[in-house]
Design an enzyme around this catalytic site. Structure first.
Site, PDB file in Angstrom:
ATOM      1  N   ASN A  13      30.673 -47.575  22.890  1.00 11.23           N
ATOM      2  CA  ASN A  13      29.588 -48.029  22.020  1.00 11.23           C
ATOM      3  C   ASN A  13      30.067 -47.835  20.583  1.00 11.23           C
ATOM      4  O   ASN A  13      30.109 -46.717  20.087  1.00 11.23           O
ATOM      5  CB  ASN A  13      28.316 -47.201  22.294  1.00 11.23           C
ATOM      6  CG  ASN A  13      27.191 -47.537  21.333  1.00 11.23           C
ATOM      7  OD1 ASN A  13      27.287 -48.504  20.563  1.00 11.23           O
ATOM      8  ND2 ASN A  13      26.129 -46.759  21.357  1.00 11.23           N
ATOM      9  N   TRP A  14      30.457 -48.930  19.978  1.00 10.38           N
ATOM     10  CA  TRP A  14      31.020 -48.840  18.616  1.00 10.38           C
ATOM     11  C   TRP A  14      29.957 -48.569  17.557  1.00 10.38           C
ATOM     12  O   TRP A  14      30.284 -48.314  16.405  1.00 10.38           O
ATOM     13  CB  TRP A  14      31.773 -50.144  18.269  1.00 10.38           C
ATOM     14  CG  TRP A  14      33.041 -50.343  19.026  1.00 10.38           C
ATOM     15  CD1 TRP A  14      33.523 -49.586  20.063  1.00 10.38           C
ATOM     16  CD2 TRP A  14      34.022 -51.360  18.791  1.00 10.38           C
ATOM     17  NE1 TRP A  14      34.728 -50.088  20.495  1.00 10.38           N
ATOM     18  CE2 TRP A  14      35.059 -51.172  19.730  1.00 10.38           C
ATOM     19  CE3 TRP A  14      34.116 -52.435  17.898  1.00 10.38           C
ATOM     20  CZ2 TRP A  14      36.179 -52.008  19.791  1.00 10.38           C
ATOM     21  CZ3 TRP A  14      35.225 -53.267  17.944  1.00 10.38           C
ATOM     22  CH2 TRP A  14      36.251 -53.050  18.888  1.00 10.38           C
ATOM     23  N   LYS A  15      28.677 -48.689  17.930  1.00  9.27           N
ATOM     24  CA  LYS A  15      27.561 -48.506  16.983  1.00  9.27           C
ATOM     25  C   LYS A  15      27.780 -49.401  15.743  1.00  9.27           C
ATOM     26  O   LYS A  15      28.347 -50.482  15.890  1.00  9.27           O
ATOM     27  CB  LYS A  15      27.398 -47.023  16.632  1.00  9.27           C
ATOM     28  CG  LYS A  15      27.301 -46.156  17.909  1.00  9.27           C
ATOM     29  CD  LYS A  15      26.854 -44.748  17.682  1.00  9.27           C
ATOM     30  CE  LYS A  15      26.776 -44.034  19.018  1.00  9.27           C
ATOM     31  NZ  LYS A  15      26.253 -42.683  18.918  1.00  9.27           N
ATOM     32  N   GLY A 176      27.036 -37.411  19.037  1.00  4.76           N
ATOM     33  CA  GLY A 176      27.633 -37.327  17.701  1.00  4.76           C
ATOM     34  C   GLY A 176      27.657 -35.917  17.140  1.00  4.76           C
ATOM     35  O   GLY A 176      27.885 -35.721  15.949  1.00  4.76           O
ATOM     36  N   GLY A 237      30.771 -42.930  22.239  1.00  2.00           N
ATOM     37  CA  GLY A 237      30.568 -43.337  20.853  1.00  2.00           C
ATOM     38  C   GLY A 237      31.833 -43.118  20.040  1.00  2.00           C
ATOM     39  O   GLY A 237      32.779 -43.921  20.074  1.00  2.00           O
ATOM     40  N   GLY A 238      31.885 -42.005  19.330  1.00  2.00           N
ATOM     41  CA  GLY A 238      32.985 -41.712  18.403  1.00  2.00           C
ATOM     42  C   GLY A 238      34.381 -41.945  18.982  1.00  2.00           C
ATOM     43  O   GLY A 238      35.228 -42.582  18.334  1.00  2.00           O
TER      44      GLY A 238
HETATM   45  P1  13P Z   1      29.209 -39.894  20.757  1.00  4.18           P
HETATM   46  O1  13P Z   1      30.228 -40.106  21.856  1.00  4.18           O
HETATM   47  O2  13P Z   1      29.721 -40.194  19.405  1.00  4.18           O
HETATM   48  O3  13P Z   1      28.551 -38.554  20.885  1.00  4.18           O
HETATM   49  O4  13P Z   1      28.054 -40.975  21.028  1.00  4.18           O
HETATM   50  C1  13P Z   1      27.533 -41.117  22.292  1.00  4.18           C
HETATM   51  C2  13P Z   1      26.659 -42.317  22.316  1.00  4.18           C
HETATM   52  O5  13P Z   1      25.633 -42.334  21.666  1.00  4.18           O
HETATM   53  C3  13P Z   1      27.093 -43.469  23.091  1.00  4.18           C
HETATM   54  O6  13P Z   1      26.102 -44.422  23.184  1.00  4.18           O
END
Ligand code: 13P
Length: 257
Positions: A13-15, A176, A237-238
């Site tokens: 998930n690149w956000k 995060g 995410g990250g």
């Molecule tokens: P992180 O891996 O950055 O904690 O984010 C997780 C997330 O929200 C994936 O959708």
């Protein structure tokens, strides 16, 4: 329960990260590290990068997902994107109900349910996110929260559609923050989610549903988390923004498969 019946999925998930040219760079780095993996790989990228990433991944097994979708087909919904728009681009998955959408953009269990149903009607696989806040865990109501979120998000989704749903367990306190759930905490929650699905649907459907863990999953903790019986993959995410780290997570999942 038989983990081998289920698809292992590693979704990034690149956000809200990466411009179009940066997205192309990252995709080209990820491609050789993950193509041909023994698990399903999905990149959920910003709307503006969908076409670029889809084109860059042509001829590979890597799938592309969006991070949100509106439930109406069309109309006066400024700034929104419909299922049809995503499908025409070649998008196959969509994240629904991410905690950041719930926290900052007024997403509720009801709108999560509408989006999930609309995605399924249009043949998009929803990755439905559930997870408790820190105070909810500390108050001992994690199961109550998960059970409510699942019941409401899945309301009205029939048996033949639940097979196309992916659930992501994302404890909000682990997103995060670098504070990963222990593999035991992740397993306990994912097992509970499967039990909830069993109550709502037939046992064999619950058994074949992929449940992902998300929240500070990285190259060093992935193997331990993914080895758990009810953890069928990760929503990252990250670490999905770093090709080598993402590649390591995919590798960890492929060993488990
Ligand atoms: P992180 O891996 O950055 O904690 O984010 C997780 C997330 O929200 C994936 O959708």
């Amino acid at each position: 329960m038989d983990k081998s019946k289920r698809k292992t999925i590693i979704a990034g998930n690149w956000k809200m990260n990466k411009t179009m040219s940066e997205a192309l760079d990252l995709t080209n780095q990820i491609k050789p590290l993950t193509n041909g993996a023994d698990c399903e790989v999905v990149l959920c990228v910003p709307f503006t990068n969908l076409e670029t990433v889809i084109n860059a991944l042509k001829g590979t097994d890597i799938k592309v997902g969006a991070q949100n979708v509106h439930f109406e087909h069309s109309g006066a919904f400024t700034g929104e994107i419909s299922v049809g728009m995503l499908k025409e681009l070649g998008v196959q998955h969509v994240i629904v109900g991410h905690s950041e959408r719930r926290q900052y953009f007024g997403e509720t269990d009801e709108t999560v349910n509408k989006r999930a149903k609309s995605a399924l009607q249009g043949n998009l696989m929803p990755i439905i996110c559930v997870g408790e806040l820190l105070w909810e865990r500390e108050a001992g109501i994690t199961e109550e929260v998960l059970s409510r979120q699942l019941k409401l998000s899945l309301a009205g989704i029939p048996d033949n559609d639940i097979t196309k749903v992916i659930i992501a367990y994302e404890p909000v306190w682990a997103i995060g923050t670098g504070k990963t759930a222990t593999s035991e905490q992740a397993e306990q929650a994912c097992k509970f989610i499967r039990l909830c699905i069993e109550k709502l649907y037939k046992n064999e459907l619950a058994d074949s549903l992929s449940i992902l863990y998300g929240g500070s999953m990285n190259a060093s903790n992935a193997e331990q988390l993914l080895a758990k019986e009810d953890v069928d993959g990760g929503l990252i995410g990250g670490a999905s923004l770093k090709a080598l780290d993402f590649g390591e997570i995919v590798k960890a999942a492929s060993i488990i498969v």
